[in-house]
Design an enzyme around this catalytic site. Structure first.
Site, PDB file in Angstrom:
ATOM      1  N   PRO A  10       0.791  -1.232   0.000  1.00 22.65           N
ATOM      2  CA  PRO A  10       0.000   0.000   0.000  1.00 22.65           C
ATOM      3  C   PRO A  10       0.826   1.287   0.000  1.00 22.65           C
ATOM      4  O   PRO A  10       1.840   1.375   0.688  1.00 22.65           O
ATOM      5  CB  PRO A  10      -0.816  -0.096   1.295  1.00 22.65           C
ATOM      6  N   ASN A  11       0.342   2.220  -0.788  1.00 24.55           N
ATOM      7  CA  ASN A  11       0.863   3.591  -0.887  1.00 24.55           C
ATOM      8  C   ASN A  11       2.187   3.700  -1.641  1.00 24.55           C
ATOM      9  O   ASN A  11       2.650   4.812  -1.909  1.00 24.55           O
ATOM     10  CB  ASN A  11       0.994   4.234   0.507  1.00 24.55           C
ATOM     11  N   ARG A  18       5.384  12.279  -2.774  1.00 24.90           N
ATOM     12  CA  ARG A  18       5.191  12.827  -1.423  1.00 24.90           C
ATOM     13  C   ARG A  18       6.283  12.292  -0.513  1.00 24.90           C
ATOM     14  O   ARG A  18       6.887  11.268  -0.785  1.00 24.90           O
ATOM     15  CB  ARG A  18       3.838  12.390  -0.843  1.00 24.90           C
ATOM     16  N   TYR A  23      11.285   8.855   1.675  1.00 28.82           N
ATOM     17  CA  TYR A  23      11.301   7.767   0.682  1.00 28.82           C
ATOM     18  C   TYR A  23      12.052   8.125  -0.610  1.00 28.82           C
ATOM     19  O   TYR A  23      12.133   7.298  -1.513  1.00 28.82           O
ATOM     20  CB  TYR A  23       9.866   7.352   0.354  1.00 28.82           C
ATOM     21  N   ASN A  74       7.976  -5.799  -0.736  1.00 23.82           N
ATOM     22  CA  ASN A  74       7.870  -4.610   0.113  1.00 23.82           C
ATOM     23  C   ASN A  74       6.394  -4.494   0.467  1.00 23.82           C
ATOM     24  O   ASN A  74       5.595  -3.961  -0.313  1.00 23.82           O
ATOM     25  CB  ASN A  74       8.366  -3.356  -0.600  1.00 23.82           C
ATOM     26  N   ALA A  77       3.074  -0.870   4.959  1.00 25.53           N
ATOM     27  CA  ALA A  77       2.596  -0.879   6.348  1.00 25.53           C
ATOM     28  C   ALA A  77       2.039  -2.243   6.767  1.00 25.53           C
ATOM     29  O   ALA A  77       2.008  -2.552   7.967  1.00 25.53           O
ATOM     30  CB  ALA A  77       1.538   0.205   6.530  1.00 25.53           C
ATOM     31  N   ASP A  87       1.052 -15.793   6.780  1.00 26.30           N
ATOM     32  CA  ASP A  87       0.521 -17.126   6.500  1.00 26.30           C
ATOM     33  C   ASP A  87       0.613 -17.455   5.005  1.00 26.30           C
ATOM     34  O   ASP A  87       0.897 -18.596   4.628  1.00 26.30           O
ATOM     35  CB  ASP A  87      -0.942 -17.243   6.960  1.00 26.30           C
ATOM     36  N   GLU A  98      12.291  -9.863   2.303  1.00 28.35           N
ATOM     37  CA  GLU A  98      11.565  -8.705   2.832  1.00 28.35           C
ATOM     38  C   GLU A  98      12.381  -7.458   2.503  1.00 28.35           C
ATOM     39  O   GLU A  98      13.578  -7.400   2.797  1.00 28.35           O
ATOM     40  CB  GLU A  98      11.401  -8.832   4.349  1.00 28.35           C
ATOM     41  N   HIS A 100      12.567  -3.066   2.337  1.00 25.93           N
ATOM     42  CA  HIS A 100      12.052  -1.739   2.686  1.00 25.93           C
ATOM     43  C   HIS A 100      13.015  -0.680   2.181  1.00 25.93           C
ATOM     44  O   HIS A 100      14.240  -0.855   2.267  1.00 25.93           O
ATOM     45  CB  HIS A 100      11.890  -1.579   4.199  1.00 25.93           C
ATOM     46  N   SER A 102      13.215   2.358   3.562  1.00 29.08           N
ATOM     47  CA  SER A 102      13.754   3.004   4.760  1.00 29.08           C
ATOM     48  C   SER A 102      14.271   1.950   5.740  1.00 29.08           C
ATOM     49  O   SER A 102      13.926   0.769   5.632  1.00 29.08           O
ATOM     50  CB  SER A 102      12.650   3.830   5.426  1.00 29.08           C
ATOM     51  N   ARG A 107      13.199   3.903  12.776  1.00 29.80           N
ATOM     52  CA  ARG A 107      11.999   4.751  12.731  1.00 29.80           C
ATOM     53  C   ARG A 107      11.120   4.495  13.964  1.00 29.80           C
ATOM     54  O   ARG A 107      11.601   4.006  14.974  1.00 29.80           O
ATOM     55  CB  ARG A 107      11.275   4.501  11.409  1.00 29.80           C
TER      56      ARG A 107
HETATM   57  O1  CA2 Z   1      10.446   1.756   3.929  1.00 28.14           O
HETATM   58  C1  CA2 Z   1       9.609   1.093   3.321  1.00 28.14           C
HETATM   59  O2  CA2 Z   1       9.790   0.631   2.198  1.00 28.14           O
HETATM   60  C2  CA2 Z   1       8.240   0.849   3.961  1.00 28.14           C
HETATM   61  O3  CA2 Z   1       7.803  -0.462   3.620  1.00 28.14           O
HETATM   62  C3  CA2 Z   1       7.312   1.903   3.386  1.00 28.14           C
HETATM   63  C4  CA2 Z   1       5.925   1.895   4.023  1.00 28.14           C
HETATM   64  C5  CA2 Z   1       6.024   1.940   5.542  1.00 28.14           C
HETATM   65  O4  CA2 Z   1       4.737   1.811   6.108  1.00 28.14           O
HETATM   66  C6  CA2 Z   1       6.921   0.842   6.084  1.00 28.14           C
HETATM   67  O5  CA2 Z   1       7.000   0.986   7.483  1.00 28.14           O
HETATM   68  C7  CA2 Z   1       8.301   0.940   5.488  1.00 28.14           C
HETATM   69  C8  CA2 Z   1       5.117   3.109   3.560  1.00 28.14           C
HETATM   70  C9  CA2 Z   1       5.011   3.236   2.092  1.00 28.14           C
HETATM   71  C10 CA2 Z   1       4.327   4.531   1.818  1.00 28.14           C
HETATM   72  O6  CA2 Z   1       4.958   5.146   0.743  1.00 28.14           O
HETATM   73  C11 CA2 Z   1       4.717   6.454   0.543  1.00 28.14           C
HETATM   74  C12 CA2 Z   1       5.354   7.025  -0.512  1.00 28.14           C
HETATM   75  C13 CA2 Z   1       5.185   8.336  -0.769  1.00 28.14           C
HETATM   76  C14 CA2 Z   1       4.354   9.109   0.022  1.00 28.14           C
HETATM   77  C15 CA2 Z   1       3.714   8.522   1.071  1.00 28.14           C
HETATM   78  C16 CA2 Z   1       3.891   7.201   1.339  1.00 28.14           C
END
Ligand code: CA2
Length: 147
Positions: A10-11, A18, A23, A74, A77, A87, A98, A100, A102, A107
């Site tokens: 997601p996202n 953003r 990121y 990835n 959240a 599962d 896995e 990420h 970041s 964090r």
């Molecule tokens: O660091 C990562 O790749 C994460 O998987 C990114 C997730 C976060 O919830 C994980 O804790 C770590 C969030 C992805 C959201 O991506 C965005 C990108 C641009 C603007 C807002 C959110």
């Protein structure tokens, strides 16, 4: 031919638009191109997907069975919440990296917990977009070493 599913949660479709301070400026399209270039270098195939829904990610993991040799995930959240993804990974018996952008351990505390980590082959985090080609290389190397 070796084939990897690179699955984004997601996202992540918002990457580059953003929160660049967290990121980076690279878009998911840019990352997809980086992954295709790395796959070409290594002579393997990739399928690159993104979905905002937990159920669709579960379906994609199930569908990878018998089609792909491994998954780079990835989960965004859902990493920190999803027993369903954990599962699903256990059920397909494929190696999963896995991933990420970041460093989730540097964090907020709620990001330190991962439901994916206990069922992952390995984890890459904190290297930004460069983590994707690194994950392809790592998974390819591991499969090659296993013969
Ligand atoms: O660091 C990562 O790749 C994460 O998987 C990114 C997730 C976060 O919830 C994980 O804790 C770590 C969030 C992805 C959201 O991506 C965005 C990108 C641009 C603007 C807002 C959110």
């Amino acid at each position: 031919m070796i084939s990897f599913l690179i699955l984004n949660g997601p996202n992540l479709n918002l990457l580059g638009t953003r929160q660049p301070e967290v990121y980076g400026h690279t878009t998911l399209k840019d990352i997809e191109a980086m992954c295709h270039a790395k796959a070409k270098d290594l002579g393997l195939q990739i399928t690159f997907e993104q979905n905002n829904s937990e159920g669709a990610l579960v379906d994609a993991i199930h569908a990878a069975r018998g089609v792909h040799s491994g998954i780079i995930l990835n989960a965004g959240a859902y990493t920190h919440t999803s027993v369903a993804l954990m599962d699903a990974i256990s059920s397909v018996a494929l190696p999963v990296v896995e991933l990420h952008l970041s460093n989730i351990h540097a964090r907020e505390e709620f990001r330190h917990r991962s439901y994916i980590a206990p069922v992952a082959t390995g984890i890459i985090c904190g290297f930004g977009a460069a983590g994707y080609p690194l994950a392809i290389e790592a998974l390819n190397g591991q499969l090659a070493a296993q013969g």
